[in-house]
Design a protein around this motif. Structure first.
Motif, mmCIF file in Angstrom:
data_model
loop_
_atom_site.group_PDB
_atom_site.id
_atom_site.type_symbol
_atom_site.label_atom_id
_atom_site.label_comp_id
_atom_site.label_asym_id
_atom_site.label_seq_id
_atom_site.Cartn_x
_atom_site.Cartn_y
_atom_site.Cartn_z
ATOM 1 N N GLY A 77 0.797 -1.224 0.000
ATOM 2 C CA GLY A 77 0.000 0.000 0.000
ATOM 3 C C GLY A 77 0.829 1.272 0.000
ATOM 4 O O GLY A 77 0.374 2.307 -0.459
ATOM 5 N N ASP A 78 2.052 1.179 0.518
ATOM 6 C CA ASP A 78 2.905 2.385 0.562
ATOM 7 C C ASP A 78 3.711 2.546 -0.722
ATOM 8 O O ASP A 78 4.589 3.404 -0.804
ATOM 9 N N LEU A 122 10.291 -9.947 4.483
ATOM 10 C CA LEU A 122 9.008 -10.002 5.152
ATOM 11 C C LEU A 122 8.530 -11.420 5.330
ATOM 12 O O LEU A 122 8.785 -12.282 4.477
ATOM 13 N N THR A 221 2.164 -2.270 9.126
ATOM 14 C CA THR A 221 1.983 -0.830 8.887
ATOM 15 C C THR A 221 2.322 -0.077 10.163
ATOM 16 O O THR A 221 1.886 -0.459 11.242
ATOM 17 N N ILE A 302 -6.819 0.705 8.406
ATOM 18 C CA ILE A 302 -5.636 -0.117 8.660
ATOM 19 C C ILE A 302 -5.106 0.188 10.051
ATOM 20 O O ILE A 302 -4.547 1.261 10.303
HETATM 21 O O1 LIG Z 1 2.324 -0.673 2.827
HETATM 22 C C1 LIG Z 1 2.038 -0.849 3.983
HETATM 23 C C2 LIG Z 1 2.760 -1.831 4.851
HETATM 24 N N1 LIG Z 1 3.932 -2.365 4.175
HETATM 25 C C3 LIG Z 1 4.261 -3.690 4.705
HETATM 26 C C4 LIG Z 1 5.455 -4.256 4.007
HETATM 27 C C5 LIG Z 1 6.641 -3.341 4.139
HETATM 28 C C6 LIG Z 1 6.293 -1.964 3.612
HETATM 29 C C7 LIG Z 1 5.069 -1.416 4.300
HETATM 30 N N2 LIG Z 1 1.062 -0.188 4.620
HETATM 31 C C8 LIG Z 1 0.340 0.832 4.013
HETATM 32 C C9 LIG Z 1 0.876 2.083 3.953
HETATM 33 C C10 LIG Z 1 0.139 3.133 3.392
HETATM 34 C C11 LIG Z 1 -1.115 2.873 2.885
HETATM 35 C C12 LIG Z 1 -1.635 1.608 2.938
HETATM 36 C C13 LIG Z 1 -0.908 0.570 3.509
HETATM 37 O O2 LIG Z 1 -2.870 1.611 2.389
HETATM 38 C C14 LIG Z 1 -3.163 2.924 1.975
HETATM 39 O O3 LIG Z 1 -2.019 3.717 2.287
#
Ligand SMILES: O=C(CN1CCCCC1)Nc1ccc2c(c1)OCO2
Length: 327
Positions: A77-78, A122, A221, A302
């Motif tokens: 998501g990031d 991960l 997250t 989340i």
């Molecule tokens: O991407 C992630 C978690 N992610 C887990 C694996 C390592 C890198 C970070 N969370 C996230 C961060 C921002 C978001 C989202 C989810 O959904 C919408 O915006």
């Protein structure tokens, strides 16, 4: 048998790492209940990419087997992501052991993983339907372990700036106070998803319904990403809180006293301590601080590490439920 490992927060509680032994090689990994791939930095990557990282070397493992023609590609998501090929090996986490676990060997990783040198990859702990391996989708470590664990559970005990625990196969009731409040999980999306329809600030009157009213429990997250209505309702009670477009979220004076947030988890109100919502300074002087509670426009909401620092969470893969209690 059961397995228990200490987890350690990176600086600023940005992520929580714990040791995983793969084919006899122990590496620190990011346990992520929001995804379902186990992927690692490995000796296929360039020396530049590997610089500063631990790496898994399949050639050094007597139990590694390649899965010919299998590949993975995941994006988060990031915006970060990884891709590569796949094999299997024996994975041991604090004594809980799985043979034939899919080990996804990255041949390409995005920048944020390269710079995060403490993480070797991960371990996804969401439902296997989200696993990205092709042509044959693979199972998560927890899914593979379920049948052999004393109890079909894993638990997350994450703390602010202190060691916590990930445990597989048992619930350690010394790690939390009071009874666990259990809520059913909707597995349709592949996440540990539950109903979260109300909130209250500082013990005030609960809100009415939160749009969408769904959330996932996501150890991967850093922050707690909630509906705009929750974010507005909470920060309306924080003097000097502003939506700071420059830094990309709500900030407030670091001197502010932050109220606790009560948030609905399947019908029980869980508390997120105000102290934990003061996430980090955004400036050198420590004058302006960034909120651990931020808005998301996507659904479900989340509930990340900010939530886990106030709440011990048990993930029950036997009956698809979540148990939550303050710690
Ligand atoms: O991407 C992630 C978690 N992610 C887990 C694996 C390592 C890198 C970070 N969370 C996230 C961060 C921002 C978001 C989202 C989810 O959904 C919408 O915006």
């Amino acid at each position: 048998g059961a397995g228990s490992v200490a987890n350690t927060p990176e600086a600023g509680d940005v992520e929580y790492l714990a040791p995983v032994t793969i084919g006899g090689q122990t590496v620190n990994m990011d346990f992520d209940s929001g995804s379902s791939d186990l992927w690692v930095f490995n000796t296929q990557l360039s020396l530049n990419t590997l610089s500063g990282h631990m790496a898994y070397n399949p050639a050094q493992s007597s139990t590694f087997q390649l899965l010919p023609g299998s590949t993975f590609s995941i994006s988060y998501g990031d915006g970060s992501g990884a891709a590569g090929n796949v094999g299997t090996d024996t994975v041991n986490i604090g004594g809980a052991t799985v043979t034939g676990q899919a080990i996804e060997l990255a041949t390409d990783v995005s920048t944020s993983f390269v710079t995060d040198t403490q993480s070797t990859g991960l371990i996804g702990l969401a439902f296997s339907k989200l696993n990205t391996v092709k042509p044959v989708q693979q199972k998560t470590f927890f899914d593979n372990a379920l049948a052999t664990l004393p109890e079909p559970v894993f638990t997350a005990d994450l703390r602010h700036n202190a060691a916590g625990t990930y445990e597989f196969g048992a619930i350690d009731s010394t790690k939390f106070s009071g009874p666990l409040a259990w809520t059913p999980v909707n597995t349709t999306s592949g996440f540990w998803q539950f109903t979260s329809q109300a909130f209250a600030v500082g013990g005030g009157a609960p809100s009415t319904s939160v749009p969408g009213g769904q959330a996932i429990a996501d150890t991967g997250t850093t922050l707690m990403l909630a509906d705009q209505s929750v974010v507005d309702g909470y920060y309306s009670q924080v003097q000097g809180a502003v939506n700071n477009a420059t830094v990309g979220g709500v900030t407030f004076p670091c001197s502010a006293t932050l109220p606790d947030l009560q948030i609905d988890v399947g019908g029980t109100m869980a508390t997120v301590r105000g102290d934990d919502i003061n996430f980090a300074p955004v400036d050198q002087t420590g004058t302006t601080c960034f909120g651990g509670l931020q808005a998301t426009t996507v659904q479900p909401q989340i509930y990340g590490d900010i939530f886990f620092k106030s709440n011990f969470v048990a993930f029950n893969g036997g009956n698809n439920s979540l148990g939550v209690a303050p710690h």
